[in-house]
Design a protein around this motif. Structure first.
Motif, PDB file in Angstrom:
ATOM      1  N   LYS A  30       0.832  -1.214   0.000  1.00  9.52           N
ATOM      2  CA  LYS A  30       0.000   0.000   0.000  1.00  9.52           C
ATOM      3  C   LYS A  30       0.863   1.258   0.000  1.00  9.52           C
ATOM      4  CE  LYS A  30      -3.725  -2.357   2.499  1.00  9.52           C
ATOM      5  NZ  LYS A  30      -4.503  -2.416   3.762  1.00  9.52           N
ATOM      6  N   VAL A  31       1.914   1.263   0.818  1.00  9.01           N
ATOM      7  CA  VAL A  31       2.781   2.454   0.873  1.00  9.01           C
ATOM      8  C   VAL A  31       3.495   2.652  -0.459  1.00  9.01           C
ATOM      9  CG1 VAL A  31       4.827   3.412   1.982  1.00  9.01           C
ATOM     10  CG2 VAL A  31       3.069   2.328   3.361  1.00  9.01           C
ATOM     11  N   LEU A  32       3.961   1.576  -1.081  1.00  4.70           N
ATOM     12  CA  LEU A  32       4.640   1.697  -2.363  1.00  4.70           C
ATOM     13  C   LEU A  32       3.690   2.211  -3.440  1.00  4.70           C
ATOM     14  CD1 LEU A  32       7.114   1.243  -4.129  1.00  4.70           C
ATOM     15  CD2 LEU A  32       6.432  -1.146  -4.387  1.00  4.70           C
ATOM     16  N   LEU A  33       2.450   1.732  -3.454  1.00  5.55           N
ATOM     17  CA  LEU A  33       1.467   2.192  -4.442  1.00  5.55           C
ATOM     18  C   LEU A  33       1.144   3.667  -4.244  1.00  5.55           C
ATOM     19  CD1 LEU A  33      -0.592   1.702  -6.679  1.00  5.55           C
ATOM     20  CD2 LEU A  33      -2.173   0.842  -4.964  1.00  5.55           C
ATOM     21  N   LEU A  34       0.910   4.088  -3.002  1.00  4.52           N
ATOM     22  CA  LEU A  34       0.586   5.493  -2.735  1.00  4.52           C
ATOM     23  C   LEU A  34       1.792   6.396  -2.992  1.00  4.52           C
ATOM     24  CD1 LEU A  34      -1.534   5.108   0.521  1.00  4.52           C
ATOM     25  CD2 LEU A  34      -2.331   5.358  -1.833  1.00  4.52           C
ATOM     26  N   TYR A  35       2.996   5.880  -2.737  1.00  5.36           N
ATOM     27  CA  TYR A  35       4.187   6.699  -2.985  1.00  5.36           C
ATOM     28  C   TYR A  35       4.359   6.992  -4.481  1.00  5.36           C
ATOM     29  CZ  TYR A  35       9.137   7.876  -3.474  1.00  5.36           C
ATOM     30  OH  TYR A  35      10.303   8.487  -3.809  1.00  5.36           O
ATOM     31  N   VAL A  36       4.181   5.969  -5.310  1.00  5.54           N
ATOM     32  CA  VAL A  36       4.332   6.172  -6.751  1.00  5.54           C
ATOM     33  C   VAL A  36       3.214   7.056  -7.295  1.00  5.54           C
ATOM     34  CG1 VAL A  36       4.407   4.993  -8.976  1.00  5.54           C
ATOM     35  CG2 VAL A  36       5.570   4.003  -7.006  1.00  5.54           C
ATOM     36  N   GLN A  37       1.988   6.890  -6.783  1.00  3.93           N
ATOM     37  CA  GLN A  37       0.878   7.718  -7.267  1.00  3.93           C
ATOM     38  C   GLN A  37       1.044   9.179  -6.857  1.00  3.93           C
ATOM     39  OE1 GLN A  37      -1.451   6.746  -9.346  1.00  3.93           O
ATOM     40  NE2 GLN A  37      -0.594   4.690  -9.388  1.00  3.93           N
ATOM     41  N   GLY A  38       1.766   9.444  -5.766  1.00  2.00           N
ATOM     42  CA  GLY A  38       1.957  10.814  -5.315  1.00  2.00           C
ATOM     43  C   GLY A  38       3.202  11.487  -5.849  1.00  2.00           C
ATOM     44  N   LEU A  39       3.923  10.857  -6.783  1.00  2.00           N
ATOM     45  CA  LEU A  39       5.118  11.490  -7.341  1.00  2.00           C
ATOM     46  C   LEU A  39       4.741  12.678  -8.213  1.00  2.00           C
ATOM     47  CD1 LEU A  39       7.224   8.353  -8.389  1.00  2.00           C
ATOM     48  CD2 LEU A  39       7.660   9.884  -6.477  1.00  2.00           C
ATOM     49  N   PRO A  40       5.550  13.717  -8.228  1.00  2.00           N
ATOM     50  CA  PRO A  40       5.272  14.835  -9.144  1.00  2.00           C
ATOM     51  C   PRO A  40       5.450  14.408 -10.594  1.00  2.00           C
ATOM     52  CG  PRO A  40       7.386  15.133  -8.029  1.00  2.00           C
ATOM     53  CD  PRO A  40       6.722  13.968  -7.365  1.00  2.00           C
ATOM     54  N   ASP A  41       4.930  15.203 -11.503  1.00  2.00           N
ATOM     55  CA  ASP A  41       4.963  14.852 -12.925  1.00  2.00           C
ATOM     56  C   ASP A  41       6.393  14.718 -13.443  1.00  2.00           C
ATOM     57  OD1 ASP A  41       2.259  14.931 -12.816  1.00  2.00           O
ATOM     58  OD2 ASP A  41       2.077  16.972 -13.623  1.00  2.00           O
ATOM     59  N   SER A  42       7.307  15.520 -12.900  1.00  2.00           N
ATOM     60  CA  SER A  42       8.687  15.459 -13.383  1.00  2.00           C
ATOM     61  C   SER A  42       9.335  14.120 -13.050  1.00  2.00           C
ATOM     62  CB  SER A  42       9.498  16.602 -12.768  1.00  2.00           C
ATOM     63  OG  SER A  42       9.465  16.523 -11.334  1.00  2.00           O
ATOM     64  N   GLU A  43       9.079  13.588 -11.854  1.00  2.00           N
ATOM     65  CA  GLU A  43       9.652  12.303 -11.479  1.00  2.00           C
ATOM     66  C   GLU A  43       8.858  11.139 -12.051  1.00  2.00           C
ATOM     67  OE1 GLU A  43      10.444  11.803  -7.391  1.00  2.00           O
ATOM     68  OE2 GLU A  43      11.251  13.820  -7.091  1.00  2.00           O
ATOM     69  N   ALA A  44       7.540  11.294 -12.199  1.00  2.00           N
ATOM     70  CA  ALA A  44       6.731  10.202 -12.741  1.00  2.00           C
ATOM     71  C   ALA A  44       7.037   9.948 -14.206  1.00  2.00           C
ATOM     72  CB  ALA A  44       5.240  10.523 -12.570  1.00  2.00           C
ATOM     73  N   ALA A  45       7.431  11.012 -14.945  1.00  2.00           N
ATOM     74  CA  ALA A  45       7.743  10.832 -16.364  1.00  2.00           C
ATOM     75  C   ALA A  45       9.107  10.195 -16.580  1.00  2.00           C
ATOM     76  CB  ALA A  45       7.685  12.191 -17.080  1.00  2.00           C
ATOM     77  N   ALA A  46       9.977  10.190 -15.553  1.00  2.04           N
ATOM     78  CA  ALA A  46      11.304   9.594 -15.708  1.00  2.04           C
ATOM     79  C   ALA A  46      11.176   8.074 -15.781  1.00  2.04           C
ATOM     80  CB  ALA A  46      12.203   9.990 -14.531  1.00  2.04           C
ATOM     81  N   PRO A  47      11.937   7.440 -16.691  1.00  4.48           N
ATOM     82  CA  PRO A  47      11.846   5.971 -16.846  1.00  4.48           C
ATOM     83  C   PRO A  47      12.601   5.243 -15.738  1.00  4.48           C
ATOM     84  CG  PRO A  47      13.427   6.852 -18.421  1.00  4.48           C
ATOM     85  CD  PRO A  47      12.850   8.047 -17.703  1.00  4.48           C
ATOM     86  N   LYS A  48      12.046   5.243 -14.544  1.00  2.00           N
ATOM     87  CA  LYS A  48      12.669   4.540 -13.438  1.00  2.00           C
ATOM     88  C   LYS A  48      11.883   3.274 -13.145  1.00  2.00           C
ATOM     89  CE  LYS A  48      14.627   8.534 -10.999  1.00  2.00           C
ATOM     90  NZ  LYS A  48      14.664   9.267  -9.701  1.00  2.00           N
ATOM     91  N   PRO A  49      12.578   2.181 -12.849  1.00  4.88           N
ATOM     92  CA  PRO A  49      11.840   0.954 -12.495  1.00  4.88           C
ATOM     93  C   PRO A  49      11.222   1.081 -11.110  1.00  4.88           C
ATOM     94  CG  PRO A  49      14.195   0.605 -12.277  1.00  4.88           C
ATOM     95  CD  PRO A  49      14.036   1.973 -12.886  1.00  4.88           C
ATOM     96  N   LEU A  50      10.306   0.195 -10.836  1.00  4.75           N
ATOM     97  CA  LEU A  50       9.617   0.223  -9.549  1.00  4.75           C
ATOM     98  C   LEU A  50      10.571  -0.088  -8.405  1.00  4.75           C
ATOM     99  CD1 LEU A  50       6.829   0.543  -8.191  1.00  4.75           C
ATOM    100  CD2 LEU A  50       6.502  -1.920  -8.473  1.00  4.75           C
ATOM    101  N   SER A  51      11.627  -0.845  -8.667  1.00  2.08           N
ATOM    102  CA  SER A  51      12.568  -1.203  -7.601  1.00  2.08           C
ATOM    103  C   SER A  51      13.310   0.020  -7.059  1.00  2.08           C
ATOM    104  CB  SER A  51      13.566  -2.234  -8.122  1.00  2.08           C
ATOM    105  OG  SER A  51      14.262  -1.728  -9.260  1.00  2.08           O
ATOM    106  N   GLU A  52      13.585   1.025  -7.930  1.00  2.82           N
ATOM    107  CA  GLU A  52      14.267   2.227  -7.441  1.00  2.82           C
ATOM    108  C   GLU A  52      13.361   3.029  -6.512  1.00  2.82           C
ATOM    109  OE1 GLU A  52      16.035   4.598 -10.416  1.00  2.82           O
ATOM    110  OE2 GLU A  52      17.106   2.948 -11.404  1.00  2.82           O
ATOM    111  N   HIS A  53      12.085   3.143  -6.864  1.00  6.14           N
ATOM    112  CA  HIS A  53      11.161   3.838  -5.957  1.00  6.14           C
ATOM    113  C   HIS A  53      11.021   3.083  -4.649  1.00  6.14           C
ATOM    114  CE1 HIS A  53      10.087   6.651  -9.104  1.00  6.14           C
ATOM    115  NE2 HIS A  53       9.738   5.656  -9.919  1.00  6.14           N
ATOM    116  N   ALA A  54      11.031   1.760  -4.710  1.00  3.39           N
ATOM    117  CA  ALA A  54      10.926   0.983  -3.474  1.00  3.39           C
ATOM    118  C   ALA A  54      12.183   1.127  -2.627  1.00  3.39           C
ATOM    119  CB  ALA A  54      10.682  -0.487  -3.808  1.00  3.39           C
TER     120      ALA A  54
END
Length: 331
Positions: A30-54
């Protein structure tokens, strides 16, 4: 329980109750899902894998793999693995805040990030109106009194209604619809498939790296059922899949188990032809009783071959023959 909550005015993420109260998702997912959904547009558009956000949240290793698997099983995470122009394999991930089927996720992927998002409505004409400060709006008095409870009804009415319901005949049960001639019957899974799927789902109790989802276990059930058809018992199959694991851990439980099921498949059982029992030789016919001409009282015996005297007379005659003196002693 007491609750004290203040609605934030900035730096917050809208979370759906379906995500927060989901029974299958753990807190890391749940925390990982909410963290990715709350990223700003500049970071969300960057091609980062889910493991880096985790990793930024401190989720690594087995904790990240489990959270990722739960998001995929519940339909929030979808992955596509394709081979690029230079022959390198690329994995593309889609994380949504709502559950999506595979087809819906593919359409969202083809349409881009804005696919499936409702279109924005045009703003309402005019500026925002002022809010009146004061008490609640007054209502017109219609002259009727507001009672806290409805007036009591006559108790005899329900009795009459029950009697009327008892007199009504019960509706006849509708016959079950017959199967159409062109319909295809649903295939019943073989007992080996169900047993193999149960063995695969129980591997997580033996080692935590062998955690499988229901869909993953069903994809490997055919290969595991072949072991059972070849005479391997369920405990032996579980032992063959859980012994000799890599020292550095299992990266992909599905790939590791598929490779082991194929490479270590035992040989098929030989069809042993049962040896026919030996033919029974018929016993010789029993001879009839004959009278022995030997000394003594008259007696009978059953000869085996062509004997003329019984065994006792033959033994006595042989003993007397041994007691006769030799010829040289008489001379």
């Amino acid at each position: 329980m007491l609750r004290h909550a203040i609605a934030p005015v900035r730096r917050y993420t809208k979370a759906s109750h379906d995500v927060v109260r989901h029974s299958r998702l753990n807190s890391d997912a749940k925390v990982l899902l909410l963290y990715v959904q709350g990223l700003p547009d500049s970071e969300a558009a960057a091609p980062k894998p889910l493991s880096e956000h985790a990793a930024r949240l401190g989720l690594k290793g087995r904790a990240y793999q489990k959270a990722k698997q739960l998001l995929a099983d519940c339909g929030y995470l979808h992955e596509w693995r394709e081979q690029g122009a230079r022959g390198r394999w690329v994995t593309e991930q889609l994380l949504a805040n709502v559950t999506l089927t595979r087809d819906e996720a593919s359409r969202a992927r083809e349409g881009g990030a804005d696919a499936g998002v409702p279109s924005e409505r045009p703003p309402t004409v005019g500026g925002p109106g002022e809010r009146t400060v004061g008490d609640s709006p007054r209502t017109e008095d219609s002259g009727e009194k507001d009672l806290p409870h409805p007036p009591p009804q006559d108790r005899r009415a329900p009795v009459a209604d029950e009697a009327a319901e008892a007199e009504e005949p019960e509706p006849e049960a509708e016959p079950e619809p017959e199967a159409e001639p062109g319909s295809v019957p649903v295939p019943v899974p073989a007992p080996e498939l169900a047993e193999a799927e149960g063995v695969l789902l129980s591997l997580r109790h033996a080692h935590r790296d062998l955690l499988l989802g229901v869909r993953e276990a069903r994809s490997l059930a055919d290969a595991a059922a072949e072991w059972l058809r070849r005479g391997v018992s369920a405990p032996d199959l579980r032992r063959a899949l859980t012994t000799g694991l890599p020292a550095d851990g299992v990266r992909s439980a599905v790939g590791f188990l598929r490779h082991r099921l194929i490479q270590k498949l035992p040989a098929a059982r030989r069809q042993v032809t049962p040896t026919p029992p030996p033919e029974r030789v018929a016993a010789p016919a029993r001879r009839s009783l004959v009278t022995c001409p030997g000394p003594g009282d008259e007696h009978v015996f059953r000869p085996r071959n062509d004997e003329t005297h019984c065994l006792r007379c033959r033994t006595a005659a042989a003993f007397e023959a041994t007691l006769q003196p030799l010829g040289w002693a008489e001379a």
